[in-house]
Design a protein around this motif. Structure first.
Motif, short mmCIF file in Angstrom:
data_model
loop_
_atom_site.label_atom_id
_atom_site.label_comp_id
_atom_site.label_asym_id
_atom_site.label_seq_id
_atom_site.Cartn_x
_atom_site.Cartn_y
_atom_site.Cartn_z
N PRO A 1 2.89 4.12 -2.77
CA PRO A 1 1.16 4.40 -2.30
C PRO A 1 1.06 2.53 -1.88
CG PRO A 1 0.46 3.99 -4.13
CD PRO A 1 2.01 3.79 -4.21
N HIS A 2 0.97 2.14 -0.64
CA HIS A 2 0.94 0.54 0.08
C HIS A 2 -0.13 -0.19 -0.99
CE1 HIS A 2 -0.21 -2.85 2.71
NE2 HIS A 2 0.84 -2.31 3.28
N LEU A 3 -0.32 -1.30 -1.13
CA LEU A 3 -1.59 -1.92 -1.54
C LEU A 3 -2.74 -1.25 -1.50
CD1 LEU A 3 0.00 -5.27 -2.79
CD2 LEU A 3 -1.02 -3.76 -4.16
N LYS A 4 -2.61 -1.47 0.43
CA LYS A 4 -4.08 -0.93 0.69
C LYS A 4 -5.43 0.49 0.01
CE LYS A 4 -3.55 -3.86 4.67
NZ LYS A 4 -3.34 -4.54 6.26
N ILE A 5 -3.83 0.77 -0.48
CA ILE A 5 -4.46 1.96 -0.78
C ILE A 5 -4.74 2.25 -2.58
CG2 ILE A 5 -4.17 4.85 -1.20
CD1 ILE A 5 -4.08 4.35 1.39
N VAL A 6 -3.92 1.50 -3.10
CA VAL A 6 -4.11 0.85 -4.11
C VAL A 6 -5.42 0.64 -4.80
CG1 VAL A 6 -3.55 -0.42 -6.21
CG2 VAL A 6 -1.72 1.02 -5.17
N HIS A 7 -6.01 -0.76 -3.64
CA HIS A 7 -7.37 -0.92 -3.34
C HIS A 7 -8.33 -0.22 -3.12
CE1 HIS A 7 -4.66 -5.68 -1.99
NE2 HIS A 7 -4.71 -5.19 -4.05
N GLN A 8 -8.07 1.01 -2.32
CA GLN A 8 -9.12 1.86 -2.13
C GLN A 8 -9.78 2.61 -3.04
OE1 GLN A 8 -7.59 3.28 1.61
NE2 GLN A 8 -9.79 3.26 2.07
N TYR A 9 -8.48 2.92 -4.34
CA TYR A 9 -8.70 4.09 -4.85
C TYR A 9 -7.63 3.73 -6.75
CZ TYR A 9 -9.24 6.89 -0.74
OH TYR A 9 -10.01 7.11 0.12
N PRO A 10 -8.09 2.24 -6.45
CA PRO A 10 -7.73 2.41 -8.64
C PRO A 10 -7.24 2.65 -9.59
CG PRO A 10 -9.84 0.50 -7.70
CD PRO A 10 -9.47 1.78 -6.83
N HIS A 11 -8.35 3.20 -9.80
CA HIS A 11 -8.82 4.36 -11.07
C HIS A 11 -7.66 5.18 -10.84
CE1 HIS A 11 -11.41 6.44 -7.27
NE2 HIS A 11 -10.91 7.61 -8.29
N ALA A 12 -7.34 5.48 -9.95
CA ALA A 12 -6.32 6.72 -9.84
C ALA A 12 -4.87 6.79 -9.80
CB ALA A 12 -5.90 7.15 -7.68
N PHE A 13 -4.44 5.44 -10.16
CA PHE A 13 -2.98 4.51 -10.62
C PHE A 13 -2.96 4.09 -11.88
CE2 PHE A 13 -3.52 4.79 -6.31
CZ PHE A 13 -2.72 5.31 -6.06
N LYS A 14 -1.79 4.23 -12.67
CA LYS A 14 -2.18 3.72 -14.08
C LYS A 14 -1.89 2.24 -14.15
CE LYS A 14 1.44 7.10 -16.66
NZ LYS A 14 2.22 7.73 -17.15
N THR A 15 -1.91 1.57 -14.75
CA THR A 15 -2.69 -0.43 -14.72
C THR A 15 -1.81 -0.96 -15.49
OG1 THR A 15 -4.20 -0.18 -13.10
CG2 THR A 15 -4.29 -1.78 -13.61
N ILE A 16 -1.10 -1.93 -15.10
CA ILE A 16 -0.99 -3.03 -16.12
C ILE A 16 -1.17 -4.32 -15.90
CG2 ILE A 16 0.79 -1.97 -17.35
CD1 ILE A 16 2.89 -3.37 -15.76
#
Length: 181
Positions: free
Chosen positions: A77-92
């Motif tokens: 995903p582009h970072l703009k999508i990640v910023h909209q839905y941050p809970h949807a991705f594994k995060t470190i």
């Protein structure tokens, strides 16, 4: 991967069958996006693909970047999508000392994740080599990098050194600044 300024190449329409395939691949890779997929890629919308240097395909909807894919790597995903839905991705999380290096396009090194301030997921949420993960920064709200891990999180905790991620899409890189209008 996107350090220098990018110029968008040829833009072409994606067939509806290919669009369904992209949608299915996104849901397979990021199952937590399921409730939001109709907002991201509405079924009746026209998705376009923009060719970028180094064999990267960028999928866009109405000049809004959605996902990119480098050859046979996972769809990211582009970072703009990640910023909209941050809970949807594994995060470190990286510590404060690593922030300036990450935002200048440097390779993400394991010490930035294992030192105080860095956070790696628990054993149950472990990320494996090849997984796409979002990287947040200590003291910051937004995700600053997304990319594919080269080393699993359990191995990082054990070794405490080495390369965690050599390439990715970070805030302020060529993909972030790309003008699609």
């Amino acid at each position: 991967m996107f350090k220098k300024d990018l110029t968008a190449g040829a833009k072409s329409k994606v067939k509806s069958s290919v669009q369904r395939g992209i949608r299915a691949k996104v849901l397979e890779t990021y199952p937590a996006l399921e409730p939001h997929i109709d907002e991201i890629m509405p079924k009746k919308s026209q998705v376009d693909v923009v060719k970028l240097p180094d064999r990267v395909s960028l999928y866009v909807l109405d000049d809004r970047p959605l996902f990119y894919q480098h050859m046979d790597d996972p769809i990211t995903p582009h970072l703009k999508i990640v910023h909209q839905y941050p809970h949807a991705f594994k995060t470190i999380r990286i510590d404060r000392g690593a922030i300036r290096f990450v935002l200048s396009g440097a390779t993400l090194m394991v010490p930035g994740l294992t030192s105080p301030g860095g956070i790696l997921p628990d054993k149950e949420e472990e990320a494996k080599p090849g997984d796409v993960v979002a990287v947040s920064a200590e003291g910051k709200e937004e995700v600053c990098l997304i990319g594919q891990l080269e080393m699993g999180t359990e191995e990082m905790k054990a070794k405490k050194k080495g390369v965690a991620m050599s390439a990715g899409h970070y805030l302020g890189d060529g993909l972030w600044k790309l003008d699609l209008s």
